[in-house]
Each structure stands twice: as structure tokens, then as C-alpha cells.
Design a protein around this motif. Structure first.
Motif, PDB file in Angstrom:
ATOM      1  N   SER A 139      -8.341   9.424 -26.283  1.00 53.35           N
ATOM      2  CA  SER A 139      -9.023  10.662 -25.896  1.00 53.35           C
ATOM      3  C   SER A 139      -9.320  11.521 -27.116  1.00 53.35           C
ATOM      4  CB  SER A 139      -8.164  11.457 -24.913  1.00 53.35           C
ATOM      5  OG  SER A 139      -7.905  10.707 -23.762  1.00 53.35           O
ATOM      6  N   ILE A 140      -8.369  11.621 -28.022  1.00 53.94           N
ATOM      7  CA  ILE A 140      -8.571  12.427 -29.227  1.00 53.94           C
ATOM      8  C   ILE A 140      -9.682  11.831 -30.084  1.00 53.94           C
ATOM      9  CG2 ILE A 140      -7.479  13.120 -31.407  1.00 53.94           C
ATOM     10  CD1 ILE A 140      -4.870  13.468 -29.808  1.00 53.94           C
ATOM     11  N   VAL A 141      -9.713  10.507 -30.207  1.00 56.08           N
ATOM     12  CA  VAL A 141     -10.755   9.853 -31.003  1.00 56.08           C
ATOM     13  C   VAL A 141     -12.129  10.108 -30.388  1.00 56.08           C
ATOM     14  CG1 VAL A 141     -11.671   7.591 -31.683  1.00 56.08           C
ATOM     15  CG2 VAL A 141      -9.250   8.104 -32.006  1.00 56.08           C
ATOM     16  N   VAL A 142     -12.223  10.024 -29.071  1.00 57.62           N
ATOM     17  CA  VAL A 142     -13.510  10.269 -28.405  1.00 57.62           C
ATOM     18  C   VAL A 142     -13.963  11.710 -28.606  1.00 57.62           C
ATOM     19  CG1 VAL A 142     -14.621  10.445 -26.146  1.00 57.62           C
ATOM     20  CG2 VAL A 142     -13.276   8.428 -26.700  1.00 57.62           C
ATOM     21  N   VAL A 143     -13.055  12.667 -28.457  1.00 56.47           N
ATOM     22  CA  VAL A 143     -13.405  14.077 -28.632  1.00 56.47           C
ATOM     23  C   VAL A 143     -13.842  14.351 -30.069  1.00 56.47           C
ATOM     24  CG1 VAL A 143     -12.433  16.416 -28.673  1.00 56.47           C
ATOM     25  CG2 VAL A 143     -12.010  14.932 -26.721  1.00 56.47           C
ATOM     26  N   LEU A 144     -13.101  13.800 -31.036  1.00 52.79           N
ATOM     27  CA  LEU A 144     -13.488  13.995 -32.429  1.00 52.79           C
ATOM     28  C   LEU A 144     -14.835  13.342 -32.734  1.00 52.79           C
ATOM     29  CD1 LEU A 144     -10.073  13.528 -34.284  1.00 52.79           C
ATOM     30  CD2 LEU A 144     -11.339  15.641 -33.934  1.00 52.79           C
ATOM     31  N   GLY A 145     -15.071  12.172 -32.173  1.00 51.09           N
ATOM     32  CA  GLY A 145     -16.351  11.495 -32.394  1.00 51.09           C
ATOM     33  C   GLY A 145     -17.514  12.278 -31.825  1.00 51.09           C
ATOM     34  N   PHE A 156       0.799  -1.219   0.000  1.00 51.13           N
ATOM     35  CA  PHE A 156       0.000   0.000   0.000  1.00 51.13           C
ATOM     36  C   PHE A 156       0.832   1.270   0.000  1.00 51.13           C
ATOM     37  CE2 PHE A 156      -3.687  -2.587   1.507  1.00 51.13           C
ATOM     38  CZ  PHE A 156      -4.521  -2.273   0.446  1.00 51.13           C
ATOM     39  N   SER A 157       2.068   1.184   0.415  1.00 53.56           N
ATOM     40  CA  SER A 157       2.896   2.381   0.463  1.00 53.56           C
ATOM     41  C   SER A 157       3.558   2.674  -0.877  1.00 53.56           C
ATOM     42  CB  SER A 157       3.965   2.261   1.559  1.00 53.56           C
ATOM     43  OG  SER A 157       4.864   1.213   1.231  1.00 53.56           O
ATOM     44  N   LYS A 158       3.490   1.740  -1.819  1.00 58.92           N
ATOM     45  CA  LYS A 158       4.056   1.997  -3.138  1.00 58.92           C
ATOM     46  C   LYS A 158       3.256   3.082  -3.825  1.00 58.92           C
ATOM     47  CE  LYS A 158       5.713  -2.670  -4.072  1.00 58.92           C
ATOM     48  NZ  LYS A 158       5.520  -3.832  -4.938  1.00 58.92           N
ATOM     49  N   THR A 159       3.944   4.016  -4.450  1.00 64.62           N
ATOM     50  CA  THR A 159       3.251   5.070  -5.192  1.00 64.62           C
ATOM     51  C   THR A 159       2.969   4.545  -6.596  1.00 64.62           C
ATOM     52  OG1 THR A 159       5.358   6.020  -5.867  1.00 64.62           O
ATOM     53  CG2 THR A 159       4.334   6.941  -3.890  1.00 64.62           C
ATOM     54  N   PRO A 160       1.746   4.713  -7.037  1.00 66.50           N
ATOM     55  CA  PRO A 160       1.433   4.222  -8.381  1.00 66.50           C
ATOM     56  C   PRO A 160       2.154   5.072  -9.427  1.00 66.50           C
ATOM     57  CG  PRO A 160      -0.417   5.423  -7.479  1.00 66.50           C
ATOM     58  CD  PRO A 160       0.615   5.328  -6.393  1.00 66.50           C
ATOM     59  N   LYS A 161       2.608   4.412 -10.445  1.00 68.49           N
ATOM     60  CA  LYS A 161       3.317   5.117 -11.510  1.00 68.49           C
ATOM     61  C   LYS A 161       2.280   5.740 -12.434  1.00 68.49           C
ATOM     62  CE  LYS A 161       7.234   2.018 -11.347  1.00 68.49           C
ATOM     63  NZ  LYS A 161       8.043   1.052 -12.060  1.00 68.49           N
ATOM     64  N   THR A 162       2.429   7.030 -12.664  1.00 67.99           N
ATOM     65  CA  THR A 162       1.493   7.738 -13.531  1.00 67.99           C
ATOM     66  C   THR A 162       2.164   7.975 -14.877  1.00 67.99           C
ATOM     67  OG1 THR A 162       2.226   9.828 -12.641  1.00 67.99           O
ATOM     68  CG2 THR A 162       0.258   8.859 -11.647  1.00 67.99           C
ATOM     69  N   THR A 163       2.223   6.937 -15.652  1.00 62.46           N
ATOM     70  CA  THR A 163       2.785   7.072 -16.995  1.00 62.46           C
ATOM     71  C   THR A 163       1.633   7.126 -17.974  1.00 62.46           C
ATOM     72  OG1 THR A 163       2.929   4.682 -17.226  1.00 62.46           O
ATOM     73  CG2 THR A 163       4.880   5.800 -16.388  1.00 62.46           C
ATOM     74  N   TRP A 164       1.699   8.145 -18.809  1.00 58.34           N
ATOM     75  CA  TRP A 164       0.670   8.304 -19.824  1.00 58.34           C
ATOM     76  C   TRP A 164       1.178   7.667 -21.096  1.00 58.34           C
ATOM     77  CZ3 TRP A 164      -4.147  10.150 -19.210  1.00 58.34           C
ATOM     78  CH2 TRP A 164      -4.419  10.773 -17.999  1.00 58.34           C
ATOM     79  N   SER A 165       0.480   6.698 -21.492  1.00 58.52           N
ATOM     80  CA  SER A 165       0.833   6.040 -22.735  1.00 58.52           C
ATOM     81  C   SER A 165       0.208   6.802 -23.893  1.00 58.52           C
ATOM     82  CB  SER A 165       0.300   4.613 -22.710  1.00 58.52           C
ATOM     83  OG  SER A 165       0.496   3.993 -23.950  1.00 58.52           O
ATOM     84  N   TRP A 166       0.826   6.714 -25.038  1.00 55.37           N
ATOM     85  CA  TRP A 166       0.270   7.404 -26.192  1.00 55.37           C
ATOM     86  C   TRP A 166      -1.066   6.812 -26.587  1.00 55.37           C
ATOM     87  CZ3 TRP A 166      -0.323   4.940 -30.906  1.00 55.37           C
ATOM     88  CH2 TRP A 166       0.265   3.688 -31.015  1.00 55.37           C
ATOM     89  N   TRP A 167      -1.377   5.618 -26.107  1.00 56.11           N
ATOM     90  CA  TRP A 167      -2.692   5.021 -26.374  1.00 56.11           C
ATOM     91  C   TRP A 167      -3.801   5.803 -25.677  1.00 56.11           C
ATOM     92  CZ3 TRP A 167      -3.565   1.785 -30.121  1.00 56.11           C
ATOM     93  CH2 TRP A 167      -2.541   0.980 -30.575  1.00 56.11           C
ATOM     94  N   TYR A 168      -3.537   6.228 -24.459  1.00 60.26           N
ATOM     95  CA  TYR A 168      -4.540   7.009 -23.727  1.00 60.26           C
ATOM     96  C   TYR A 168      -4.821   8.332 -24.447  1.00 60.26           C
ATOM     97  CZ  TYR A 168      -3.825   3.826 -19.799  1.00 60.26           C
ATOM     98  OH  TYR A 168      -3.761   2.725 -19.021  1.00 60.26           O
ATOM     99  N   ILE A 169      -3.781   8.963 -24.914  1.00 65.27           N
ATOM    100  CA  ILE A 169      -3.935  10.242 -25.606  1.00 65.27           C
ATOM    101  C   ILE A 169      -4.686  10.043 -26.918  1.00 65.27           C
ATOM    102  CG2 ILE A 169      -2.681  12.152 -26.693  1.00 65.27           C
ATOM    103  CD1 ILE A 169      -0.468  11.674 -24.573  1.00 65.27           C
ATOM    104  N   ALA A 170      -4.306   9.010 -27.657  1.00 62.90           N
ATOM    105  CA  ALA A 170      -4.966   8.746 -28.940  1.00 62.90           C
ATOM    106  C   ALA A 170      -6.448   8.425 -28.728  1.00 62.90           C
ATOM    107  CB  ALA A 170      -4.267   7.603 -29.662  1.00 62.90           C
TER     108      ALA A 170
END
Length: 197
Positions: free
Chosen positions: A53-59, A37-51
Motif C-alpha cells: 500500500s505504501i509503495v502504491v501511494v508513493l508511486g 460457511f460459519s467459520k469467520t475469516p481471519k483478518t490478519t494484516w501482513s506487513w506485505w499488505y502495508i508495504a
């Protein structure tokens, strides 16, 4: 060979032995739990998440554009405006034009509104109060004209008729509240005058 179930439970409880955990097991478990529980989660943004999001916004944007787009073969008809209504260019329909019963309802409310308004006496003490109520009354009058315009343009339907009747009820209730406020103001003024004398 039927046996009483209560006897079986009692025998089982007597024969039941408590399983002992190895020494220090609980401490090791809590230590591992705290470490996880003390481990900090890694917040890495993959380019898949960004892509994605862009597809959803365009749709959503394209869907909204298509939904609100007016097809080329449909003509947009201008609805009459309040200025045209006020100039008298467009005759409007009222409740009385729909049926005689609705005319009676409209006449009843308008007569009571005008009667209550005629009983109001303007004094310097109550001028601000009356002006506030008259402003609200004028707002409701404008809304009534707008709904009448809609009735004229769209034709009678249940929602429009109910909206007109509700508007009349609101105006009459507004006049009753004004009357109550004026009476309250009058009694407080008379009490204040008696205590100052």
C-alpha cells in the motif's frame, strides 16, 4: 446397421437405474457445508499488505508530481484576468471579428435578447422574479466575456466559437422563459383578482 436414435434413447431410459446415495449422505454434506460457511475469516494484516500500500501511494504521488511539474525551461504565461478585461486594458475579439456570417449570428441573438429585455415591465409583484432572471443573465454575460477573452488569447477554434453561440442561445432562452413566467404570473394575478371581487 443404422438405428433410430429415438429408439436408443427410449431403451436407455428404460434401462437407466437410479443410483441411490448412501443413507445420511445429504445430511452429512449439509453439516460440512454449514461448518465451512460459519467459520469467520481471519483478518490478519501482513506487513506485505502495508508495504504494498505504501509503495502504491508513493508511486501515485510521485507520478502526479511529475505530471503536474512545470519544466524549468518553459515560461508560464499569465492569461488576462477579468479585472484586466473590465478595465479595458485588453481588447477582446468577438464572433464578428472572425467572420461576417458569425457577426450576423451574434447580432441576431443580441438584438433578440435586448428586444425581449426591453419588453419587460418591472412591477412590485414581479420584481423578485425579474431580479432572479437578471442575476442569471449577468452570470451568462460574465461567462460570455470569459469565453471572449479565451478567444482573444487562444485564437478562434471550433469549441470556443460553439461555446460563444451556445451562451447566446442560453441567454435568449432565458429571456423567453422570463417572458413565459411573467405571462403566467399576470394570468394568475388576474384570476386571483376576479375571484376576490
Amino acid at each position: 446397421m443404422a438405428q433410430d436414435i429415438r429408439e436408443l434413447f427410449q431403451k436407455e431410459q428404460k434401462n437407466e437405474t437410479q443410483a441411490n446415495l448412501p443413507a445420511g449422505h445429504e445430511a452429512r454434506f449439509l453439516k460440512k457445508l454449514d461448518a465451512e460457511f460459519s467459520k469467520t475469516p481471519k483478518t490478519t494484516w501482513s506487513w506485505w499488505y502495508i508495504a504494498a500500500s505504501i509503495v502504491v501511494v508513493l508511486g501515485v504521488g510521485f507520478g502526479t508530481f511529475k505530471y503536474f511539474q512545470v519544466p524549468g525551461n518553459i515560461q508560464v504565461v499569465d492569461t488576462p484576468t477579468d479585472t484586466e478585461f473590465n478595465k479595458g486594458e485588453i481588447p477582446t475579439r468577438t464572433l464578428g471579428d472572425i467572420s461576417p456570417d458569425l457577426k450576423k449570428v451574434e447580432d441576431y441573438y443580441l438584438a433578440n435578447i435586448n428586444f425581449e429585455l426591453s419588453k419587460v415591465t418591472l412591477t412590485p409583484e414581479n420584481k423578485d422574479l425579474i431580479d432572479g432572471y437578471l442575476t442569471q443573465l449577468e452570470t451568462l454575460n460574465q461567462e460570455y466575456k470569459r469565453i471572449s477573452l479565451e478567444l482573444t488569447h487562444s485564437g478562434p477554434n471550433e469549441l470556443t466559437v460553439n461555446a460563444l453561440i451556445t451562451n447566446l442561445k442560453f441567454r435568449l432562452n432565458l429571456m423567453y422563459r422570463l417572458k413565459e413566467q411573467l405571462e403566467t404570473l399576470k394570468t394568475t394575478d388576474s384570476i386571483r383578482k376576479r375571484t376576490n371581487v
